[in-house]
Design an enzyme around this catalytic site. Structure first.
Site, PDB file in Angstrom:
ATOM      1  N   HIS A 268      34.398  32.972  39.496  1.00  0.00           N
ATOM      2  CA  HIS A 268      34.780  33.121  40.912  1.00  0.00           C
ATOM      3  C   HIS A 268      35.925  32.139  41.184  1.00  0.00           C
ATOM      4  O   HIS A 268      36.938  32.176  40.501  1.00  0.00           O
ATOM      5  CB  HIS A 268      33.512  32.870  41.748  1.00  0.00           C
ATOM      6  N   HIS A 307      39.151  42.064  38.453  1.00  0.00           N
ATOM      7  CA  HIS A 307      38.477  41.878  39.739  1.00  0.00           C
ATOM      8  C   HIS A 307      37.445  42.970  39.926  1.00  0.00           C
ATOM      9  O   HIS A 307      37.674  44.104  39.502  1.00  0.00           O
ATOM     10  CB  HIS A 307      39.508  41.929  40.886  1.00  0.00           C
ATOM     11  N   ASP A 363      43.827  34.043  41.493  1.00  0.00           N
ATOM     12  CA  ASP A 363      43.756  32.768  40.783  1.00  0.00           C
ATOM     13  C   ASP A 363      44.816  32.620  39.698  1.00  0.00           C
ATOM     14  O   ASP A 363      44.958  31.547  39.121  1.00  0.00           O
ATOM     15  CB  ASP A 363      42.358  32.608  40.152  1.00  0.00           C
TER      16      ASP A 363
END
Ligand code: CMC
Length: 429
Positions: A268, A307, A363
């Protein structure tokens, strides 16, 4: 179009049931009527990792994962990133509408009033080991804030909720900066309320001997945009933790600690830290093909890629990629950007990633920017947590005000032993 319902035939009994469809979903509880006999508990739906289960009806964030679309309260993320600022977006997430001038001034002022921490919090942070991970310090310290604000237990009181939301959004950057400075062995820098939310955050991180810290406007804006992009993302792991833990009616500081803990994981929010470690390990573009080969062989993942919801380019990653060049005009260029861009190029042309619809996520590029700004790797997830606080609080409030919500309590499919008698230890083989 036909009737908004589903007809299900139970082949065990030959009975048919009509189940209504609302907003593209059936109610799992409607399956309970499907029984083999009167003693039967009724049919359950089994959905490990919640791949196809909606746990709430929400009006906060919309994602179309196939088309790479993200909206907060209906507003496209691209427009918010370009035209808004973090506190305005936080107001939007929490209240459902963009604020007027007066509302924004009032909200900004209220947040500024609460940026300080009780002096005892410093002692608490001091207690952490000198090399404690900043996320561990954040999780522990934000949870400890509940002991300073016992009134936070009054979660059904709208005024108390407003106060705690304001407190936690105001104090998260201060806790985060204290954790950073503790690890660095630097004196804590107090908030400067003349600065913006993000300008003050930079002040609390980087102020040294100067009387007044002046944030670089490009870096201040870059943090602001990164915070907007991270503010909410509907029912992800940490937000589900917020709703699940918050549904027990615990105070919001304790629930935020649980959400931050969920965010800490490498799959995450912890992925931004892992991306930088991965890029450093790859070192140069020449090593990318052998790295990709290892990933394809199942030896580790390409961090910052893939994702659960986006099966196309994450719109946040696209915006972050654009900010990188602006930041590098002020800071030294981070050479890892070249490795990252080449890694992206090679991965996006590779059958393995194409087939699985794996694209860069939020990210992938954020850490490269943070690192160029002088923010150490172990702070990346902390920054994510600071930004996500407004989303967590908006989701918490929506959950509390939803009359359909109760304490979250999933069912299980039990596969263990049937009843059996206890065996004394001397008789166990
Ligand atoms: N690198 C290599 N292969 C991958 C990756 C990756 N990053 N992500 C997924 N796959 C493969 C996976 O091995 C599987 O292949 P196969 O079908 O052959 O078994 C397939 O793609 C589907 O993966 P999954 O694990 O079933 O997908 P998921 O929806 O459960 O996982 C994810 C989503 C984000 C956890 C995963 O893509 C991942 O681990 N990515 C790397 C970590 C990361 O960047 N996380 C940040 C997510 S975005 C921000 C946030 O949530 O905080």
């Amino acid at each position: 179009m036909g009737k908004e319902s589903l007809t299900v035939t139970d082949n065990r009994t030959g009975k048919s049931y009509e189940i209504s469809i609302q907003e593209g979903a059936i109610r799992a509880m409607d399956l309970r009527q499907i029984k083999v006999n009167d003693d039967d508990f009724g049919l359950l739906s089994y959905d490990p990792a919640f791949m196809n289960t909606a746990s709430c009806r929400s009006r906060i964030t919309y994602i179309d994962g196939d088309r790479g679309i993200l909206h907060y309260r209906g507003y496209p993320i691209e427009q918010l990133a370009q035209k808004s600022n973090y506190l305005e977006v936080a107001y939007l997430l929490l209240n459902g509408e963009l604020p007027t001038h007066a509302q924004l001034d009032d909200w900004t002022q209220s947040v500024k009033l609460h940026t300080m921490l009780h002096e005892s919090v410093k002692k608490f942070v001091d207690g952490f080991h000198h090399d404690a991970h900043t996320m561990g310090m954040l999780v522990g310290t934000v949870g400890a804030l509940s002991t300073f604000y016992p009134d936070a237990k009054h979660i059904h009181d709208a005024e108390s909720r407003r106060m705690q939301i304001c407190r936690v959004i105001a104090k998260m950057p201060t806790v985060a900066a204290f954790a950073y400075r503790h690890r660095k062995g630097l004196r804590y820098a107090y908030p400067d309320n003349e600065l913006t939310y993000c300008g003050n955050f930079l002040n609390m991180l980087f102020k040294m001997t100067e009387v007044r810290y002046k944030p670089d406007p490009v870096l201040e804006r870059a943090i602001d945009v990164l915070f907007i992009l991270h503010a909410d993302h509907e029912q992800n792991c940490s937000t589900s933790a917020m709703r699940g833990v918050g549904s027990s009616q615990v105070d919001p500081f304790s629930a935020i600690a649980a959400s931050a803990a969920a965010l800490y994981g490498p799959l995450h929010g912890g992925a931004n830290e892992q991306v930088l470690l991965m890029l450093a390990e790859i070192g140069s573009s020449a090593n990318i093909p052998s790295f990709i080969k290892k990933v394809k062989a199942g030896e580790g993942r390409l961090m910052g890629f893939g994702h659960r919801i986006y099966k196309s380019y994450d719109p946040r990653a696209r915006i972050i990629k654009e900010i990188a060049d602006q930041v590098f005009e002020v800071t030294k260029r981070n050479p890892l950007i070249d490795v990252a861009r080449e890694l992206e190029r090679i991965a996006l042309e590779d059958e393995y990633f194409i087939k699985r619809k794996l694209y860069p996520n939020v990210d992938f590029y954020s850490g490269i920017i943070y690192q160029a700004m002088g923010i150490p790797v172990e702070m990346f997830t902390v920054l994510f947590a600071v930004a996500r606080t407004s989303g967590w609080m908006a989701q918490w409030q929506e959950m509390l005000l939803d009359p359909e919500q109760k304490i979250a309590r999933p069912r299980q499919v039990y596969l263990g032993h049937d009843r059996r008698d206890f065996v004394p230890i001397e008789k166990r083989g």
